[in-house]
Design an enzyme around this catalytic site. Structure first.
Site, PDB file in Angstrom:
ATOM      1  N   ASP A 207     115.849  -5.511  54.880  1.00 54.31           N
ATOM      2  CA  ASP A 207     114.707  -5.293  54.977  1.00 54.31           C
ATOM      3  C   ASP A 207     114.357  -3.827  55.680  1.00 54.31           C
ATOM      4  O   ASP A 207     114.614  -4.738  57.138  1.00 54.31           O
ATOM      5  CB  ASP A 207     113.915  -6.402  55.608  1.00 54.31           C
ATOM      6  CG  ASP A 207     112.687  -6.435  55.186  1.00 54.31           C
ATOM      7  OD1 ASP A 207     112.301  -5.307  54.984  1.00 54.31           O
ATOM      8  OD2 ASP A 207     111.741  -7.583  55.262  1.00 54.31           O
ATOM      9  N   TYR A 232     103.801   1.316  53.115  1.00 53.78           N
ATOM     10  CA  TYR A 232     102.684   1.167  53.093  1.00 53.78           C
ATOM     11  C   TYR A 232     102.891   2.295  54.600  1.00 53.78           C
ATOM     12  O   TYR A 232     101.485   1.381  55.321  1.00 53.78           O
ATOM     13  CB  TYR A 232     101.934   0.138  52.823  1.00 53.78           C
ATOM     14  CG  TYR A 232     101.935  -1.009  52.856  1.00 53.78           C
ATOM     15  CD1 TYR A 232     101.786  -1.829  54.317  1.00 53.78           C
ATOM     16  CD2 TYR A 232     102.889  -1.527  51.582  1.00 53.78           C
ATOM     17  CE1 TYR A 232     102.133  -2.857  54.126  1.00 53.78           C
ATOM     18  CE2 TYR A 232     103.092  -3.143  51.694  1.00 53.78           C
ATOM     19  CZ  TYR A 232     102.709  -3.277  53.409  1.00 53.78           C
ATOM     20  OH  TYR A 232     103.814  -5.317  53.584  1.00 53.78           O
TER      21      TYR A 232
END
Length: 420
Positions: A207, A232
């Site tokens: 991740d 984001y």
């Protein structure tokens, strides 16, 4: 340079010599704010406003459904993936920007388990290995998938980063790790852990939520298997912007995932009743894309095309070194404890300190325009985004923190907001 003897004028001098400083002008930062939360939500690129208006007024408003072809909406996930690829050590046509991090993690984790189930020793590989302090959504998705499969699959958690390699055994199917820990900022050695896992027959899923755009990543160079991440944070794609997925090319032909929506079909507009997977990374996709938010991602990626990740990393380390030194020298005696590694090769781009009244202190900082965030238990997080954070920002933030602690200008009983 001795950080503990620095002055604000010294910081301004560093900013004057900073090659990345001009990039700050490409972001719409509120006047008077010191934004140290780009590790949670990146600032808005100025170009995003015009791009949003273009998508809404022209592409959607005037061209309507024709924009799937005319404006290239259909190819947008792959085209943006190619812009992102150099930042994470991927090659062309290896990345798609699509869905959320959680959904992408579910798809890739399911696909990895499916690959392992087909291996000669697949019957005994039922463990998803992670660390207890991994980001909660990653843990929840792994728990949910293991329970849903209900064939002996289970999740095992290492208690500390240094315990992970030793915990990999012949029952481990997938090692699932976040490259930079969301709470502490601890940076894993991707190459070493990937090599250790694969030597034991396990696959590795990374991740990159707190890595992409913050630290150099080399997925192909490390021989990684799978990766997901969001756009984001350091990539400045906008709130809730679509995430990304990467699958090592050697796994493409055999990769399957349960969310086999029409966008992962080989010929989606043939409208066939039977699913036939597309080629390459397209297999990681699912359904129709959120075009308005997807289009915003390009504005952040275009800024990265103007700078190399090595320069970004060098400034990140300089900013975080400065912040740690100033906090420890100017805020000493106030109960702050650093939980972020000091070593450069073990640190991401945010710094975390604990304080008994961490939430209240952070709220006091935010009230003064110094915007960081808080994570349980007692953790104040400060993110440093080299594209727009200055050395003077660091100095001013520490001065506010020092004054708040010296004067106890915070409310220990502050009620927590829904989002901290």
């Amino acid at each position: 340079m001795n950080h503990t003897t620095m002055t604000r004028q010294d910081c301004l001098a560093l900013d004057g010599a900073d090659a990345l400083a001009p990039l700050r002008g490409q972001f719409a930062l509120p006047h008077g704010a010191i934004y140290l939360d780009g590790n949670s939500l990146g600032a808005r690129p100025r170009a995003a406003l015009a791009r949003g208006l273009q998508v809404i007024e022209q592409e959607w408003g005037n061209d309507l459904i024709r924009s799937w072809n005319k404006a290239g909406w259909f190819d947008l996930p792959a085209r943006l993936g190619n812009k992102l690829a150099p930042l994470i050590g991927a090659r062309e046509n290896e990345v798609v920007i699509t869905d959320s991090t959680s959904v992408n993690l579910f798809k890739l984790l399911a696909g990895a388990l499916d690959l392992q189930a087909a291996a000669p020793d697949g019957a005994r590989r039922k463990v998803i290995l992670t660390e207890r302090d991994n980001f909660p959504t990653d843990l929840y998705m792994a728990q949910g998938l293991a329970e849903w499969l209900d064939r002996g699959y289970r999740m095992r958690m290492a208690d500390a980063p240094e315990d992970i390699a030793a915990a990999i055994d012949d029952e481990t199917a997938v090692v699932m790790l976040t490259h930079v820990n969301y709470r502490t900022g601890h940076l894993h050695d991707m190459r070493a852990l990937t090599t250790a896992a694969q030597a034991k027959g396990a696959l590795v899923l990374w991740d990159l939520a707190h890595s992409a755009g913050a630290v150099p990543v080399d997925l192909n160079g490390c021989n990684a298997d799978f990766a997901v991440g969001c756009t984001y944070k350091y990539l400045n794609g906008g709130p809730g912007a679509p995430a990304f997925a990467w699958i090592a090319p050697r796994h493409h032909a055999r990769f399957r995932q349960p969310l086999s929506g029409w966008w992962s079909h080989a010929t989606p507009f043939a409208m066939q009743p039977e699913f036939r997977p597309g080629e390459g990374i397209r297999r990681a996709m699912c359904g129709t894309q959120p075009i308005v938010s997807l289009a915003m991602v390009e504005c952040g990626l275009d800024i990265f095309s103007q700078v190399g990740m090595e320069a970004v990393r060098a400034k990140s380390l300089a900013l975080t070194d400065l912040f740690i030194a100033l906090v420890e020298s100017r805020c000493a005696g106030h109960g702050l404890a650093l939980i972020t590694p000091r070593e450069h090769d073990r640190r991401g781009s945010h710094v975390s300190f604990t304080h008994p009244h961490g939430y209240a202190v952070m709220q006091a900082l935010i009230a003064r325009g110094v915007i960081g965030d808080y994570r349980e238990p007692h953790v104040m997080r400060f993110g440093f985004t080299p594209l727009y954070t200055s050395h003077a920002d660091v100095w001013d933030a520490v001065e506010h923190l020092r004054d708040i602690l010296d004067t106890r200008d915070y409310h220990p009983d502050a009620r927590q907001n829904a989002v901290t």
